[in-house]
Design a protein around this motif. Sequence first.
Motif, PDB file in Angstrom:
ATOM      1  N   TYR A 188     -10.154   8.857   7.681  1.00  0.00           N
ATOM      2  CA  TYR A 188     -10.463   7.988   6.563  1.00  0.00           C
ATOM      3  C   TYR A 188     -10.239   6.545   7.011  1.00  0.00           C
ATOM      4  CZ  TYR A 188     -10.406  12.102   3.537  1.00  0.00           C
ATOM      5  OH  TYR A 188     -10.672  13.332   2.967  1.00  0.00           O
ATOM      6  N   LYS A 189     -10.739   5.611   6.245  1.00  0.00           N
ATOM      7  CA  LYS A 189     -10.595   4.195   6.577  1.00  0.00           C
ATOM      8  C   LYS A 189      -9.130   3.797   6.546  1.00  0.00           C
ATOM      9  CE  LYS A 189     -11.867  -0.432   5.034  1.00  0.00           C
ATOM     10  NZ  LYS A 189     -12.565  -1.236   3.978  1.00  0.00           N
ATOM     11  N   ASN A 190      -8.673   3.158   7.626  1.00  0.00           N
ATOM     12  CA  ASN A 190      -7.311   2.644   7.660  1.00  0.00           C
ATOM     13  C   ASN A 190      -7.211   1.380   6.806  1.00  0.00           C
ATOM     14  OD1 ASN A 190      -6.481   4.636   9.489  1.00  0.00           O
ATOM     15  ND2 ASN A 190      -7.090   3.396  11.246  1.00  0.00           N
ATOM     16  N   PHE A 244       0.842  -1.186   0.000  1.00  0.00           N
ATOM     17  CA  PHE A 244       0.000   0.000   0.000  1.00  0.00           C
ATOM     18  C   PHE A 244       0.884   1.245   0.000  1.00  0.00           C
ATOM     19  CE2 PHE A 244      -2.561  -3.185   2.293  1.00  0.00           C
ATOM     20  CZ  PHE A 244      -3.757  -3.125   1.580  1.00  0.00           C
ATOM     21  N   SER A 245       0.477   2.250  -0.746  1.00  0.00           N
ATOM     22  CA  SER A 245       1.115   3.568  -0.632  1.00  0.00           C
ATOM     23  C   SER A 245       0.323   4.325   0.421  1.00  0.00           C
ATOM     24  CB  SER A 245       1.083   4.317  -1.970  1.00  0.00           C
ATOM     25  OG  SER A 245       1.774   5.547  -1.864  1.00  0.00           O
ATOM     26  N   LEU A 246       0.904   4.478   1.603  1.00  0.00           N
ATOM     27  CA  LEU A 246       0.180   5.016   2.756  1.00  0.00           C
ATOM     28  C   LEU A 246       0.317   6.529   2.873  1.00  0.00           C
ATOM     29  CD1 LEU A 246       1.135   2.161   5.242  1.00  0.00           C
ATOM     30  CD2 LEU A 246      -1.021   2.449   3.988  1.00  0.00           C
ATOM     31  N   SER A 247      -0.507   7.122   3.705  1.00  0.00           N
ATOM     32  CA  SER A 247      -0.652   8.579   3.777  1.00  0.00           C
ATOM     33  C   SER A 247       0.318   9.248   4.754  1.00  0.00           C
ATOM     34  CB  SER A 247      -2.086   8.942   4.171  1.00  0.00           C
ATOM     35  OG  SER A 247      -2.221  10.337   4.348  1.00  0.00           O
ATOM     36  N   GLU A 248       1.298   9.967   4.217  1.00  0.00           N
ATOM     37  CA  GLU A 248       2.149  10.824   5.041  1.00  0.00           C
ATOM     38  C   GLU A 248       1.365  12.015   5.568  1.00  0.00           C
ATOM     39  OE1 GLU A 248       4.721   8.537   2.317  1.00  0.00           O
ATOM     40  OE2 GLU A 248       3.060   9.913   1.927  1.00  0.00           O
ATOM     41  N   GLN A 249       0.398  12.497   4.783  1.00  0.00           N
ATOM     42  CA  GLN A 249      -0.366  13.674   5.185  1.00  0.00           C
ATOM     43  C   GLN A 249      -1.159  13.426   6.456  1.00  0.00           C
ATOM     44  OE1 GLN A 249      -0.028  16.631   3.375  1.00  0.00           O
ATOM     45  NE2 GLN A 249      -1.022  17.550   5.156  1.00  0.00           N
ATOM     46  N   GLU A 250      -1.617  12.193   6.647  1.00  0.00           N
ATOM     47  CA  GLU A 250      -2.345  11.865   7.875  1.00  0.00           C
ATOM     48  C   GLU A 250      -1.444  12.068   9.090  1.00  0.00           C
ATOM     49  OE1 GLU A 250      -5.261   8.416   9.755  1.00  0.00           O
ATOM     50  OE2 GLU A 250      -4.181   8.018   7.880  1.00  0.00           O
ATOM     51  N   LEU A 251      -0.179  11.694   8.967  1.00  0.00           N
ATOM     52  CA  LEU A 251       0.766  11.923  10.062  1.00  0.00           C
ATOM     53  C   LEU A 251       1.008  13.415  10.269  1.00  0.00           C
ATOM     54  CD1 LEU A 251       3.405   9.113   9.433  1.00  0.00           C
ATOM     55  CD2 LEU A 251       1.843   9.297  11.373  1.00  0.00           C
ATOM     56  N   VAL A 252       1.193  14.140   9.180  1.00  0.00           N
ATOM     57  CA  VAL A 252       1.453  15.586   9.270  1.00  0.00           C
ATOM     58  C   VAL A 252       0.297  16.296   9.963  1.00  0.00           C
ATOM     59  CG1 VAL A 252       1.764  17.704   7.911  1.00  0.00           C
ATOM     60  CG2 VAL A 252       2.968  15.618   7.256  1.00  0.00           C
ATOM     61  N   GLU A 273      -2.778   6.579   0.662  1.00  0.00           N
ATOM     62  CA  GLU A 273      -2.413   7.904   0.164  1.00  0.00           C
ATOM     63  C   GLU A 273      -3.450   8.429  -0.819  1.00  0.00           C
ATOM     64  OE1 GLU A 273       1.551  10.171  -1.558  1.00  0.00           O
ATOM     65  OE2 GLU A 273       1.264   8.056  -2.024  1.00  0.00           O
ATOM     66  N   SER A 274      -4.068   7.550  -1.587  1.00  0.00           N
ATOM     67  CA  SER A 274      -5.079   7.982  -2.559  1.00  0.00           C
ATOM     68  C   SER A 274      -6.307   8.561  -1.865  1.00  0.00           C
ATOM     69  CB  SER A 274      -5.497   6.804  -3.446  1.00  0.00           C
ATOM     70  OG  SER A 274      -5.985   5.726  -2.659  1.00  0.00           O
ATOM     71  N   ILE A 319      -0.315  17.100   0.532  1.00  0.00           N
ATOM     72  CA  ILE A 319      -0.468  18.468   0.035  1.00  0.00           C
ATOM     73  C   ILE A 319       0.727  19.357   0.380  1.00  0.00           C
ATOM     74  CG2 ILE A 319      -2.986  18.359   0.047  1.00  0.00           C
ATOM     75  CD1 ILE A 319      -2.923  19.981   2.678  1.00  0.00           C
ATOM     76  N   ALA A 320       1.746  18.790   1.005  1.00  0.00           N
ATOM     77  CA  ALA A 320       2.998  19.499   1.316  1.00  0.00           C
ATOM     78  C   ALA A 320       2.806  20.727   2.205  1.00  0.00           C
ATOM     79  CB  ALA A 320       3.725  19.902   0.024  1.00  0.00           C
ATOM     80  N   GLN A 321       1.841  20.657   3.092  1.00  0.00           N
ATOM     81  CA  GLN A 321       1.648  21.710   4.092  1.00  0.00           C
ATOM     82  C   GLN A 321       0.797  21.163   5.231  1.00  0.00           C
ATOM     83  OE1 GLN A 321      -0.286  24.742   1.708  1.00  0.00           O
ATOM     84  NE2 GLN A 321      -2.318  24.022   2.237  1.00  0.00           N
ATOM     85  N   ASP A 322       0.853  21.849   6.365  1.00  0.00           N
ATOM     86  CA  ASP A 322       0.038  21.418   7.502  1.00  0.00           C
ATOM     87  C   ASP A 322      -1.444  21.587   7.173  1.00  0.00           C
ATOM     88  OD1 ASP A 322       2.197  20.797   9.262  1.00  0.00           O
ATOM     89  OD2 ASP A 322       2.481  22.923   9.651  1.00  0.00           O
ATOM     90  N   GLY A 323      -2.251  20.603   7.553  1.00  0.00           N
ATOM     91  CA  GLY A 323      -3.682  20.672   7.302  1.00  0.00           C
ATOM     92  C   GLY A 323      -4.479  20.234   8.516  1.00  0.00           C
ATOM     93  N   LYS A 324      -5.771  20.232   8.378  1.00  0.00           N
ATOM     94  CA  LYS A 324      -6.666  19.824   9.461  1.00  0.00           C
ATOM     95  C   LYS A 324      -6.808  18.306   9.449  1.00  0.00           C
ATOM     96  CE  LYS A 324     -11.280  20.668  11.367  1.00  0.00           C
ATOM     97  NZ  LYS A 324     -12.581  21.387  11.171  1.00  0.00           N
TER      98      LYS A 324
END
Length: 339
Positions: A224-226, A169-177, A209-210, A215-220
Amino acid sequence: MATPKALLLAVLGCACFFSAILAARELSDDSAMVVKHERWMAQYNRVYMNDVEKAQRFEVFKANVKFIESFNAASNRKFWLGINQFADLTNDEFRATKTNKGFHPSMARGPTGFRYENVSIDALPMTVDWRAKGAVTPIKNQGQCGCCWAFSAVAAMEGIVKISTGKLFSLSEQELVDCDINGESQGCDGGEMDDAFKFIIKNGGLANESSYPYIAQDGKCKRYKNVATIKGYEDVPANDEAALMKAVANQPVSVAVDGGDRTFQFYSGGVMSGSCGTDLDHGIAAIGYGTASDGTKYWLMKNSWGTTWGENGFLRMEKGIPDKSGMCGLAMQPSYPTE
């Protein structure tokens, strides 16, 4: 016989002649550099606000190109540099955007156990490359966000999930950020891989990740489903490359390094060697090891600066150097998630 005055005039004439030649050569060199800069701008879609900024960036570009060419001209190098996407950034600017932005992780680490302690070094394969085993996703790009820690942790998690489940799986870095904000990590201002693993365990995993794109910036923080989980994490014994080898032979491992050096900024290929610091400010992932054609042993690393940096986004760093901390401190704080 020439008079002193005639000799003086002759000398002055020669000096003026050679000064004119040098000036013409410098003008020619500058003209060639201008062309090189313009081509570089087109290659990387670089646009400046105005002519003043362009002139300032040109001077930085010129200084960096001269540094790169001088480095590559030296003999006995095991690696070389290239004019990449960071060529118009000073080293201070590069450090501010590509590493942990001054974030200094805690060096205190509680005992976690090390499951590979009793693995025999002699039983390990001579070469490991987790890409060949389908446990490494394509190179990603953190952009201007200093969240290398998230990319390092995710790369290690993607690896162990593939090894354990057979699914990559390509997992979400943004979720960590966005969501790992209650521990040490600080989103785009830096963080720590162990802290990311703690969050992932508490969070019950990470999203694709999909579903939760970068988005290369801090977000809210969103929910989403793990699609993948880990049960724990362990730290590799510090300053022990033999222990790191045992771990990397079994799974990709998160590694912290001093990644702010100019040679790191412009690394293009070969096995990085020589002196560098141990101010751990950048997170990458060790995804293998091997031996180069000249006999130099190396660690194979995955970075998060896109495919135009390094060896298509990857890096080889010398393995087994006398300094126990490893090349650029790579052996100081490795860790990995567990299934």
